[in-house]
Scaffold this active site. Structure first.
Site, PDB file in Angstrom:
ATOM      1  N   GLY A 280     -41.173  35.843 -28.320  1.00  0.00           N
ATOM      2  CA  GLY A 280     -40.899  34.411 -28.382  1.00  0.00           C
ATOM      3  C   GLY A 280     -40.472  33.866 -27.034  1.00  0.00           C
ATOM      4  CG  ASN A 281     -41.014  30.088 -26.155  1.00  0.00           C
ATOM      5  OD1 ASN A 281     -40.241  29.312 -26.707  1.00  0.00           O
ATOM      6  ND2 ASN A 281     -42.342  30.063 -26.380  1.00  0.00           N
ATOM      7  NE  ARG A 282     -34.478  32.814 -21.428  1.00  0.00           N
ATOM      8  CZ  ARG A 282     -33.443  33.617 -21.694  1.00  0.00           C
ATOM      9  NH1 ARG A 282     -32.489  33.192 -22.500  1.00  0.00           N
ATOM     10  NH2 ARG A 282     -33.373  34.821 -21.163  1.00  0.00           N
ATOM     11  CB  SER A 283     -39.057  26.306 -26.703  1.00  0.00           C
ATOM     12  OG  SER A 283     -39.153  24.988 -27.179  1.00  0.00           O
TER      13      SER A 283
ATOM     14  CB  ALA B  97     -42.377  26.416 -25.544  1.00  0.00           C
TER      15      ALA B  97
END
Length: 428
Positions: free
Chosen positions: A225-228, A292
């Site tokens: 995943g990502n930090r969005s 994102a």
């Protein structure tokens, strides 16, 4: 009812009964257009109470307003004190229209200042308030003005976005007062149907927005995943909704409350987002890709939780590219010749040789979208924060536009840029 105006064209009134309209006039060169707006209201049977500011009377004098309306003109709260005029005018108004609304006048109204008859009347009125701004482009896009516009809308007032065209002197650009007929129609629509019927840049438009981060499954419990946080995309959905658009929000993982008054579809992975976006984009006038999206996903997803190996060897995860959703939406638009505005986002970090904007301009050209919103990201920058800083790049060669502030304020700024692009298409 239908009556002819001064040119012989019919004037359409959307109100069954005559209205008492307080017409505020700010101190700008566009004040002369307010005289034409006055005629539209009076010839449709409405009573107009003119309230020019002292500066407005430098452009169009009191005799003009009195001749057009049959009302005595005043700018001071100390006139007609026996009638408590500064309160009673607001109490008796059915509709308040301010045209032109200068930057200074909007700032005063936004912050509750009451230093003349007009601002005091607005503060004392519960009637719908419609403001039609007029000023130079630089003043309109100034962050202070955009914050005041956002605050006015939060207070429930309707702010009609300015037209793009010839301004004072040799300048041209966004900031021109809308034509009197457009203001007239918008004001009556607001009175009849509320602020959602305003003639903002997105009124009547279908806007598709993606927000949040995608999650690419490794096994039943793990993912890439990502930090969005999704805050910017959700702020954009709220700004589009408040501008009168019909909004469809496709949302992945978010860390904030979802907006009300919009259609919401939930997705998890980039593939799901790709399918949902391309389907929803078929009926959208504006597509804003703020999600994102993961660039890579595992080639295979484990059926069971991945276990640590007994011999201590590290697992190898093979990755493959995810679909290029933005490029796919652009290709669909071009293939089907849709009249559609597409806005992409680029979260960049830059490197030793190229800046964030260098990468942004390359992406704008590569993706083929109309606008690209570029911001610099990092572990403590943008992701999850309540403030941000962006640069909006335009494929048609318009000057780069910069904004910073809360994500709600930046969302309002981006929507203003979308309005400019839509206006440029109409003019072209």
């Amino acid at each position: 009812m239908t009556v002819p105006d001064a040119t012989g064209a019919p004037v359409r009134s959307r109100s069954a009964a005559p209205l008492r309209v307080v017409l505020g006039v700010g101190g700008g060169i566009a004040a002369y257009k307010a005289a034409l707006l006055t005629r539209l209201f009076t010839e449709a049977g409405h009573r107009v109470v003119p309230m020019p500011t002292a500066a407005a009377l430098e452009f169009v004098g009191a005799p003009t307003w009195e001749a057009l309306t049959g009302e005595v003109v005043s700018t001071s709260v100390f006139d007609r004190v026996d009638t408590v005029n500064h309160v009673s005018q607001g109490q008796h108004a059915d509709l308040v229209v301010v045209a032109p609304a200068t930057a200074d006048l909007m700032a005063k109204i936004a912050h509750g200042h009451a230093d003349d008859l007009l601002t005091t009347t607005i503060l004392a009125s519960r009637a719908p308030v419609v403001l039609a701004p007029a000023m130079h482009t630089e003043m309109w896009f100034n962050p202070a003005t955009q914050r005041n516009v956002a605050l006015l809308r939060e207070h429930g007032h309707t702010v009609i976005d300015p037209d793009s065209g010839r301004l004072t002197g040799q300048d041209s650009g966004p900031g021109r007062l809308p034509e009197p007929r457009a203001i007239y129609d918008a004001a009556l629509a607001v009175h009849a149907h509320g602020a959602a019927a305003s003639s903002g840049p997105l009124a009547g438009r279908r806007v598709l927005i993606t927000a949040g981060g995608t999650r690419e499954a490794l096994d039943p419990v793990r993912f890439l995943g990502n930090r969005s946080s999704g805050k910017q995309g959700i702020a954009l959905a709220e700004a589009a909704r408040d501008a009168g658009a019909t909004v469809h929000l496709i949302v992945g993982h978010v860390e904030t409350e979802l907006p009300r008054g919009v259609e919401i579809s939930s997705i998890s992975s980039a593939v799901e987002l790709h399918e949902a976006t391309r389907a929803a984009a078929e009926n959208a006038d504006v597509v804003i890709m703020a999600a994102a999206v993961a660039d890579y996903r595992p080639v295979s997803v484990g059926e069971h939780k991945m276990k640590k190996s007994e011999d201590g060897t590290n697992p190898v995860v093979e990755l493959t590219r995810t679909p290029d959703i933005l490029r796919g939406v652009v290709d669909d638009r071009n293939e089907h010749a849709r009249d559609q505005l597409i806005v992409g986002f680029a979260a960049e970090t830059g490197d030793g040789e190229h800046s964030v904007l260098d990468f942004g301009r390359a992406k704008l050209h590569r993706k083929g979208c109309d606008l690209l919103v570029v911001n610099q990201v990092g572990t403590s920058t943008v992701f999850g924060q309540d403030t941000t800083e962006v640069t909006v790049l335009s494929a048609r060669g318009a000057e780069d536009a910069h904004a910073s502030g809360s994500k709600a304020e930046v969302a309002q700024f981006i929507m203003a840029r979308v309005g400019v692009e839509l206006g440029a298409r109409s003019d072209g």
